[in-house]
Write a protein that holds these residues in place. Sequence first.
Motif, PDB file in Angstrom:
ATOM      1  N   GLY A 151       0.999  -1.239   0.049  1.00  0.00           N
ATOM      2  CA  GLY A 151      -0.190   0.195  -0.003  1.00  0.00           C
ATOM      3  C   GLY A 151       0.803   1.326   0.162  1.00  0.00           C
ATOM      4  O   GLY A 151       0.459   2.237   0.601  1.00  0.00           O
ATOM      5  N   ILE A 152       1.817   1.179  -0.520  1.00  0.00           N
ATOM      6  CA  ILE A 152       2.966   2.267  -0.632  1.00  0.00           C
ATOM      7  C   ILE A 152       2.353   3.405  -1.542  1.00  0.00           C
ATOM      8  O   ILE A 152       2.586   2.988  -2.901  1.00  0.00           O
ATOM      9  CB  ILE A 152       4.425   1.832  -0.735  1.00  0.00           C
ATOM     10  CG1 ILE A 152       4.712   0.856   0.596  1.00  0.00           C
ATOM     11  CG2 ILE A 152       5.450   3.152  -0.879  1.00  0.00           C
ATOM     12  CD1 ILE A 152       6.288   0.496   0.161  1.00  0.00           C
ATOM     13  N   LYS A 153       2.095   4.710  -1.209  1.00  0.00           N
ATOM     14  CA  LYS A 153       1.675   5.468  -2.223  1.00  0.00           C
ATOM     15  C   LYS A 153       2.965   6.674  -2.194  1.00  0.00           C
ATOM     16  O   LYS A 153       3.766   6.778  -1.425  1.00  0.00           O
ATOM     17  CB  LYS A 153       0.658   6.300  -1.531  1.00  0.00           C
ATOM     18  CG  LYS A 153      -0.765   5.186  -1.718  1.00  0.00           C
ATOM     19  CD  LYS A 153      -2.113   6.083  -1.260  1.00  0.00           C
ATOM     20  CE  LYS A 153      -3.034   5.137  -1.523  1.00  0.00           C
ATOM     21  NZ  LYS A 153      -4.317   5.713  -1.000  1.00  0.00           N
ATOM     22  N   PRO A 154       3.011   7.038  -3.661  1.00  0.00           N
ATOM     23  CA  PRO A 154       4.170   8.220  -3.706  1.00  0.00           C
ATOM     24  C   PRO A 154       3.914   9.441  -2.644  1.00  0.00           C
ATOM     25  O   PRO A 154       2.874   9.890  -2.458  1.00  0.00           O
ATOM     26  CB  PRO A 154       4.121   8.590  -5.194  1.00  0.00           C
ATOM     27  CG  PRO A 154       2.917   8.249  -5.519  1.00  0.00           C
ATOM     28  CD  PRO A 154       2.237   6.952  -4.659  1.00  0.00           C
ATOM     29  N   ASP A 155       4.975   9.990  -2.229  1.00  0.00           N
ATOM     30  CA  ASP A 155       4.959  11.250  -1.579  1.00  0.00           C
ATOM     31  C   ASP A 155       3.980  11.326  -0.404  1.00  0.00           C
ATOM     32  O   ASP A 155       3.454  12.306  -0.102  1.00  0.00           O
ATOM     33  CB  ASP A 155       4.563  12.553  -2.504  1.00  0.00           C
ATOM     34  CG  ASP A 155       4.807  13.962  -1.888  1.00  0.00           C
ATOM     35  OD1 ASP A 155       5.899  13.949  -1.417  1.00  0.00           O
ATOM     36  OD2 ASP A 155       3.933  14.772  -2.217  1.00  0.00           O
ATOM     37  N   VAL A 156       4.044  10.419   0.736  1.00  0.00           N
ATOM     38  CA  VAL A 156       3.603  10.261   1.772  1.00  0.00           C
ATOM     39  C   VAL A 156       4.526  10.036   2.697  1.00  0.00           C
ATOM     40  O   VAL A 156       5.638   9.282   2.600  1.00  0.00           O
ATOM     41  CB  VAL A 156       2.500   9.005   1.912  1.00  0.00           C
ATOM     42  CG1 VAL A 156       1.504   9.452   0.873  1.00  0.00           C
ATOM     43  CG2 VAL A 156       3.126   7.784   1.691  1.00  0.00           C
ATOM     44  N   THR A 157       4.421  10.364   4.095  1.00  0.00           N
ATOM     45  CA  THR A 157       5.290  10.124   5.247  1.00  0.00           C
ATOM     46  C   THR A 157       5.633   9.022   5.474  1.00  0.00           C
ATOM     47  O   THR A 157       4.996   8.213   5.988  1.00  0.00           O
ATOM     48  CB  THR A 157       5.069  11.132   6.354  1.00  0.00           C
ATOM     49  OG1 THR A 157       5.071  12.511   5.747  1.00  0.00           O
ATOM     50  CG2 THR A 157       6.181  11.041   7.339  1.00  0.00           C
ATOM     51  N   ALA A 158       6.883   8.197   5.327  1.00  0.00           N
ATOM     52  CA  ALA A 158       7.124   6.869   5.801  1.00  0.00           C
ATOM     53  C   ALA A 158       7.781   6.806   6.935  1.00  0.00           C
ATOM     54  O   ALA A 158       7.398   5.898   7.792  1.00  0.00           O
ATOM     55  CB  ALA A 158       8.397   6.385   4.786  1.00  0.00           C
ATOM     56  N   VAL A 159       8.379   8.054   7.606  1.00  0.00           N
ATOM     57  CA  VAL A 159       8.990   7.792   8.884  1.00  0.00           C
ATOM     58  C   VAL A 159       9.236   9.372   9.321  1.00  0.00           C
ATOM     59  O   VAL A 159       9.391  10.354   8.602  1.00  0.00           O
ATOM     60  CB  VAL A 159      10.518   7.272   9.143  1.00  0.00           C
ATOM     61  CG1 VAL A 159      10.971   7.491  10.333  1.00  0.00           C
ATOM     62  CG2 VAL A 159      10.609   5.976   8.355  1.00  0.00           C
ATOM     63  N   ARG A 160       8.650   9.826  10.687  1.00  0.00           N
ATOM     64  CA  ARG A 160       8.642  10.761  11.350  1.00  0.00           C
ATOM     65  C   ARG A 160       9.292  10.782  12.860  1.00  0.00           C
ATOM     66  O   ARG A 160       8.708   9.956  13.519  1.00  0.00           O
ATOM     67  CB  ARG A 160       7.392  11.753  11.372  1.00  0.00           C
ATOM     68  CG  ARG A 160       7.617  12.999  11.921  1.00  0.00           C
ATOM     69  CD  ARG A 160       6.262  13.817  12.106  1.00  0.00           C
ATOM     70  NE  ARG A 160       5.580  13.874  10.825  1.00  0.00           N
ATOM     71  CZ  ARG A 160       5.664  15.210   9.913  1.00  0.00           C
ATOM     72  NH1 ARG A 160       6.608  15.823  10.351  1.00  0.00           N
ATOM     73  NH2 ARG A 160       5.004  15.337   8.843  1.00  0.00           N
ATOM     74  N   ALA A 161      10.316  11.473  13.181  1.00  0.00           N
ATOM     75  CA  ALA A 161      10.854  11.383  14.432  1.00  0.00           C
ATOM     76  C   ALA A 161      10.990  12.740  15.124  1.00  0.00           C
ATOM     77  O   ALA A 161      11.644  13.802  14.266  1.00  0.00           O
ATOM     78  CB  ALA A 161      12.193  10.384  14.452  1.00  0.00           C
ATOM     79  N   ASP A 162      11.081  12.819  16.472  1.00  0.00           N
ATOM     80  CA  ASP A 162      11.356  14.068  17.401  1.00  0.00           C
ATOM     81  C   ASP A 162      11.806  13.272  18.507  1.00  0.00           C
ATOM     82  O   ASP A 162      11.428  12.360  19.011  1.00  0.00           O
ATOM     83  CB  ASP A 162      10.223  14.828  17.655  1.00  0.00           C
ATOM     84  CG  ASP A 162       9.763  15.502  16.492  1.00  0.00           C
ATOM     85  OD1 ASP A 162      10.356  16.604  16.140  1.00  0.00           O
ATOM     86  OD2 ASP A 162       8.734  15.373  15.705  1.00  0.00           O
ATOM     87  N   GLY A 163      12.690  14.062  19.209  1.00  0.00           N
ATOM     88  CA  GLY A 163      12.992  13.709  20.416  1.00  0.00           C
ATOM     89  C   GLY A 163      14.461  14.241  21.163  1.00  0.00           C
ATOM     90  O   GLY A 163      14.512  15.460  21.004  1.00  0.00           O
ATOM     91  N   GLU A 164      15.102  13.393  21.610  1.00  0.00           N
ATOM     92  CA  GLU A 164      16.572  13.828  22.233  1.00  0.00           C
ATOM     93  C   GLU A 164      17.659  14.420  21.025  1.00  0.00           C
ATOM     94  O   GLU A 164      18.372  15.284  21.701  1.00  0.00           O
ATOM     95  CB  GLU A 164      17.109  12.706  23.016  1.00  0.00           C
ATOM     96  CG  GLU A 164      16.311  12.146  24.122  1.00  0.00           C
ATOM     97  CD  GLU A 164      17.104  11.027  25.045  1.00  0.00           C
ATOM     98  OE1 GLU A 164      18.233  11.023  24.722  1.00  0.00           O
ATOM     99  OE2 GLU A 164      16.566  10.248  25.801  1.00  0.00           O
ATOM    100  N   THR A 165      17.510  13.729  20.094  1.00  0.00           N
ATOM    101  CA  THR A 165      18.607  14.596  19.127  1.00  0.00           C
ATOM    102  C   THR A 165      18.134  14.995  17.954  1.00  0.00           C
ATOM    103  O   THR A 165      18.683  15.712  17.014  1.00  0.00           O
ATOM    104  CB  THR A 165      19.367  13.342  18.742  1.00  0.00           C
ATOM    105  OG1 THR A 165      18.661  12.283  18.109  1.00  0.00           O
ATOM    106  CG2 THR A 165      20.252  12.783  20.251  1.00  0.00           C
TER     107      THR A 165
END
Length: 421
Positions: A266-280
Amino acid sequence: MTTPVVDLWGPATPGARTEISAAPEPHDEWELTGGKAWVFYSPLNRRQLTRPVILSDGFSAGPSRLDQLWAGLEENDDYRFVSELHATGHDVIILGYDNRAASITANADTVIDCIRRALAERVGRSKLVVGGFSMGGLVTRYALAKMEQDPSLPDHETSLYLSYDTPHQGAWLPVALQAFTHFAADNWGEVPLVGEKLRQFSALLNSPAARQMARWHLEKATGTVKEDRERVEFLQALEELGGWPRSVRRIGVANGVATGNGNGNGIKPDVTAVRADGETLVDTWLKTQATGDQEVARLQRKGGEAVSVRTSGLPDIDGAPGGLFTAPSEQGDPGSFGLVALLCRLLGNTVDPDVIATSCFIPAISALAAGDISDPKVLYRPITPDNSELDAFKAAGRNEGHTTMTEELGAWIVNEIVAIS
């Protein structure tokens, strides 16, 4: 999922599994220029090399490991490839390299040395079968073509060439993955434990083999996405040798489907695959690849400036049919973006739960030498014998992990070997 024959990241994978069983002792072991070969005679041949099948390792970090190769070929969940070849009276020579990330042309010399040794050890006049898994199919393809064109080299005496999910038309390493790996290595390469892994990953992506294999390469996070010069030069060298060995039957299999249907994730183009926030990390995200101009990644170290990674003119390839990117670890089998998510967590960050774990690695049209993977229409086109440069091929019934050994593909290859020998 069955064990892949080729582990893309090798021992550098964070938390890599270590419980792979030891391979049996080979009947013989050959020290070669740039590598070694492990010989397993068929029980039918009384410890003599009678009907040799040479199977080459592919791309990864460091030297080839027999235990890992044996696990993929014999200790998988579906098909005991070596045993089935032995049952037909064929001897199996597993060919490994001192450096799997060395250039294809350099490791081709190891193939040539292995072929020489096999011909010298062979009892009788049976022709050889020579091929490989993943990039090993390219290395053996180049070696056989070189032996046909270089008068200083012997006749390879090979009747059949085979490739198993080989990137004949190039491999896809997501640009966003390449950018994150280099960015993380630059920023956290000295962090205990994880820093060493990041440096290894970054170096692996910039190795000669990766530059030659990847259709699009990114040297650093702020670099330019392009077909690397080393790939262009390799393709020119291959073309000067005629492109393929000509005096053999050429067959190949793909771990992706030939129907043109996407990889089922179900992989569509131009969609967020990974998002990260935190210590670094701050608002760091990677997107799936889209056709046209695109910001494919935003990378920001806490307290640092954001790095924007842009592409233009690439196809929407993450969801294309083909062998899937897998990286075995204790945490499971993360794919391309799953690996990034794992690294983000190891760096002390929280990752949004809706990660798109994997993506296409070897498009089916590449594995079957059936078209240009830079053309989005061709990527999703059904593959027919008329499209392929191979004499015969077999595509998987579903898109599965790159170089996964299955009965569907393995038995087809064994039947082809028996038919010609």
